[in-house]
Design a protein around this motif. Structure first.
Motif, PDB file in Angstrom:
ATOM      1  N   GLU A 128      -1.456  10.988  -0.777  1.00  0.00           N
ATOM      2  CA  GLU A 128      -1.997   9.845  -0.035  1.00  0.00           C
ATOM      3  C   GLU A 128      -2.447  10.279   1.346  1.00  0.00           C
ATOM      4  O   GLU A 128      -1.990  11.300   1.872  1.00  0.00           O
ATOM      5  N   GLY A 130      -5.493  10.008  -6.171  1.00  0.00           N
ATOM      6  CA  GLY A 130      -4.414  10.825  -5.645  1.00  0.00           C
ATOM      7  C   GLY A 130      -3.260  11.111  -6.581  1.00  0.00           C
ATOM      8  O   GLY A 130      -2.292  11.743  -6.186  1.00  0.00           O
ATOM      9  N   PHE A 154      -6.982  14.508   2.682  1.00  0.00           N
ATOM     10  CA  PHE A 154      -6.623  14.003   1.361  1.00  0.00           C
ATOM     11  C   PHE A 154      -7.282  14.809   0.228  1.00  0.00           C
ATOM     12  O   PHE A 154      -6.605  15.263  -0.687  1.00  0.00           O
ATOM     13  N   SER A 202       0.822  -1.207   0.000  1.00  0.00           N
ATOM     14  CA  SER A 202       0.000   0.000   0.000  1.00  0.00           C
ATOM     15  C   SER A 202       0.857   1.258   0.000  1.00  0.00           C
ATOM     16  O   SER A 202       0.406   2.314  -0.395  1.00  0.00           O
ATOM     17  N   SER A 210      -2.217  14.367   5.187  1.00  0.00           N
ATOM     18  CA  SER A 210      -1.897  13.701   3.933  1.00  0.00           C
ATOM     19  C   SER A 210      -0.400  13.843   3.681  1.00  0.00           C
ATOM     20  O   SER A 210       0.291  14.601   4.354  1.00  0.00           O
ATOM     21  N   TRP A 218       2.016  12.334  -6.091  1.00  0.00           N
ATOM     22  CA  TRP A 218       1.228  11.269  -5.476  1.00  0.00           C
ATOM     23  C   TRP A 218       0.743  11.800  -4.138  1.00  0.00           C
ATOM     24  O   TRP A 218       1.549  12.108  -3.260  1.00  0.00           O
TER      25      TRP A 218
END
Length: 181
Positions: free
Chosen positions: A128, A81, A56, A23, A135, A126
């Motif tokens: 996340e 994202g 996020f 992940s 985030s 990116w």
């Protein structure tokens, strides 16, 4: 505990570790740029994660807005994202700054090639989740340069100086943590 129970426990722990590691991996993004013989994996050159004190969705929206503000069209804006552009052209300047402020493409007799050659750049962010109200953002920025002289086919891969990434993160932080009208 018997051997089967130990094996089952070890397997469960290993699966949990592998799932956690998987992940944390970035979505793969590959681009073709001048100066590179093979497609470049942007996820492999992304910088370390930067923590943003906003959720996020707010951070993802801020990331897209910052790219647009910098005149970089966000051709990728994935709800998962991933935000960025896999190939945009630059010549001599980015905003008010010379391209060599942001890219290192080597130096020729006339100075830094980033300031003289045409650059095709790729930037990917990116975003996340990081806990309930935070985030993280990772940025990859690379470019390829091509000589403008039509009699040559010279090209060079370009690395980032880190200056543009700093600007992007600072602007995302400001946008994500300041209430927007």
């Amino acid at each position: 505990m018997n051997t089967i129970a130990h094996a089952a426990t070890a397997a469960a722990l290993l699966c949990g570790v592998l799932a956690t590691d998987a992940s944390a991996q970035l979505a793969p993004v590959r681009v073709r740029l001048p100066g590179y013989n093979l497609p470049l994996s942007l996820d492999s050159v992304a910088g370390p994660p930067e923590t943003i004190s906003a959720g996020f969705e707010v951070t993802r929206a801020a990331a897209a807005a910052v790219l647009e503000e910098l005149k970089i069209p966000a051709t990728t804006n994935d709800p998962a994202g991933l935000v960025g552009n896999g190939g945009f052209r630059l010549l001599r300047r980015f905003g008010n700054d010379r391209l060599s402020t942001f890219f290192e493409c080597g130096t020729g007799l006339s100075g830094p090639q980033a300031d003289i050659w045409r650059l095709t750049a790729a930037v990917m962010l990116w975003v996340e989740r990081a806990g309930d109200a935070g985030s993280r953002v990772r940025i990859a920025l690379v470019a390829g340069a091509q000589d403008l002289d039509p009699s040559t086919r010279r090209s060079a891969g370009c690395g980032s100086t880190g200056a543009l990434e700093t600007i992007v993160i600072d602007r995302i932080r400001k946008r994500a943590t300041t209430p927007q009208p």
